[in-house]
Design a protein around this motif. Structure first.
Motif, short mmCIF file in Angstrom:
data_model
loop_
_atom_site.label_atom_id
_atom_site.label_comp_id
_atom_site.label_asym_id
_atom_site.label_seq_id
_atom_site.Cartn_x
_atom_site.Cartn_y
_atom_site.Cartn_z
N MET A 90 11.29 -36.57 -17.81
CA MET A 90 10.18 -36.92 -18.72
C MET A 90 10.69 -38.14 -19.18
N ARG A 91 9.63 -39.18 -18.98
CA ARG A 91 10.13 -40.64 -19.38
C ARG A 91 8.84 -41.28 -20.27
N LYS A 92 9.18 -42.05 -21.19
CA LYS A 92 8.03 -42.68 -22.01
C LYS A 92 7.59 -43.74 -21.08
N TYR A 147 -2.77 -46.54 -19.72
CA TYR A 147 -2.56 -47.73 -20.08
C TYR A 147 -1.22 -47.70 -21.07
N PHE A 148 -1.31 -46.57 -21.86
CA PHE A 148 -0.52 -46.52 -23.26
C PHE A 148 0.64 -45.78 -22.92
N ALA A 149 1.92 -46.27 -23.64
CA ALA A 149 3.17 -45.32 -23.34
C ALA A 149 3.05 -44.08 -23.99
N LYS A 150 3.54 -43.19 -23.16
CA LYS A 150 4.01 -41.61 -23.71
C LYS A 150 4.76 -41.14 -22.57
N GLU A 151 5.28 -39.73 -23.18
CA GLU A 151 6.06 -39.12 -22.42
C GLU A 151 5.13 -38.26 -21.26
N ARG A 152 5.97 -38.70 -19.98
CA ARG A 152 5.18 -38.36 -18.71
C ARG A 152 6.19 -37.74 -17.79
N PRO A 153 5.81 -37.05 -16.79
CA PRO A 153 6.72 -36.30 -15.62
C PRO A 153 6.77 -37.18 -14.63
#
Length: 297
Positions: A236-238, A204-210
């Motif tokens: 890779m996007r936040k 649920y929390f924003a982070k860099e993900r593929p």
């Protein structure tokens, strides 16, 4: 009385009504924010005793890996019994969200899996976290939603609920689906999570993900099973998720919200439904009302 106290009190009353009126109730645990609130309410409703209601997780085998890790972690922390069931017939047939359309996949791996599990445990009341603001057909539900002996939902068979008086009588083979969060909104859920300090998965929390861009949304590449389409490229996007499900069918949103307080602030400025990222909702033939009539939650 604080409005969250009023919502909490109503939900606790509903959970106690279920325990008092049904022989074999189970709570569905999807691992999402609503399920996390329900788990917290269940513990609160019967504290200091262990709740008399166990949990059920329908595992399609395509949930985010973080969801499964969080499920097992919370089961250990709370001491609650969490039953896990999968439609093994669907697995044997190779039904997946990347090889089959969303309608077929949802019916086999979610609806049929749920019906199998409820029949196995002889459940007469299944508790879920659906809310009226979540999707338009949810607003047609009662708090105690009657299901016939085929576990099907018919809006015309639902019973009046006046002054919080619930008709819980059922014949053999019939059952209820119960929604203690019916009067809650998505914002209410997050404000309650903040007030009660309820753990939720980091998805649920924003982070860099593929992620890859697909059908107008960002799909997370959670493992090697996600097959890239022609022209797709992993970036890779936040991002974060407002709703959780099977990862190839669950869209992420770009965001900078890394805390519950920031999610609440972001939500206050949003005018979009949390389910806009659920690709299973985009198929008119698989509308939520149709799925509910077939036995979906």
């Amino acid at each position: 009385m604080d409005y969250l106290d009023a919502l909490e009190g109503q939900s606790l009353f509903i959970l106690r009504e279920v325990a008092a009126n049904f022989r074999r109730p189970l709570m569905l645990y999807s691992v999402g924010k609503d399920s996390s609130v329900l788990m917290h309410l269940l513990q609160k409703a019967f504290a200091p005793a262990k709740p008399p209601i166990e949990l059920l997780h329908v595992d399609t085998t395509w949930k985010f890996r973080e969801m499964i890790e969080f499920r097992d972690q919370r089961a250990t922390e709370t001491g609650l019994t969490v039953h896990v069931r999968t439609n093994q017939d669907g697995v044997a047939q190779g039904i997946t969200p990347v090889t089959h359309d969303a309608t077929t996949y949802t019916d086999v791996m979610k609806t049929q899996a749920l019906k199998q599990a409820l029949a196995e445990f002889q459940v007469d009341a299944a508790i879920g976290g659906a809310r009226r603001d979540e999707e338009k057909s949810r607003a047609k539900e009662r708090v105690f939603s009657f299901r016939n002996d085929a576990q099907s939902w018919n809006p015309r068979e639902q019973r009046p609920e006046l002054w919080d008086v619930f008709n819980t009588r059922i014949a053999p083979g019939e059952s209820m689906r119960v929604f203690p969060l019916s009067n809650w909104t998505e914002l209410d859920v997050w404000e309650y999570i903040a007030r009660e300090n309820i753990p939720v998965t980091d998805l649920y929390f924003a982070k860099e993900r593929p992620v890859v861009q697909r059908q107008g949304t960002w799909i997370m590449v959670d493992d090697e099973r996600l097959q890239l389409h022609d022209g797709e490229k992993v970036e890779m996007r936040k991002v974060r998720f407002r709703t959780l499900g099977c990862y190839p069918l669950t869209g992420a949103m770009e965001s900078d919200a890394t805390s519950v307080e920031e999610i609440i602030s972001e939500m206050r400025a949003s005018r979009f439904s949390e389910r806009q990222g659920r690709l299973i909702d985009g198929d008119a033939a698989a509308s939520m009302e149709r799925k509910k009539k077939d036995g979906y939650f």
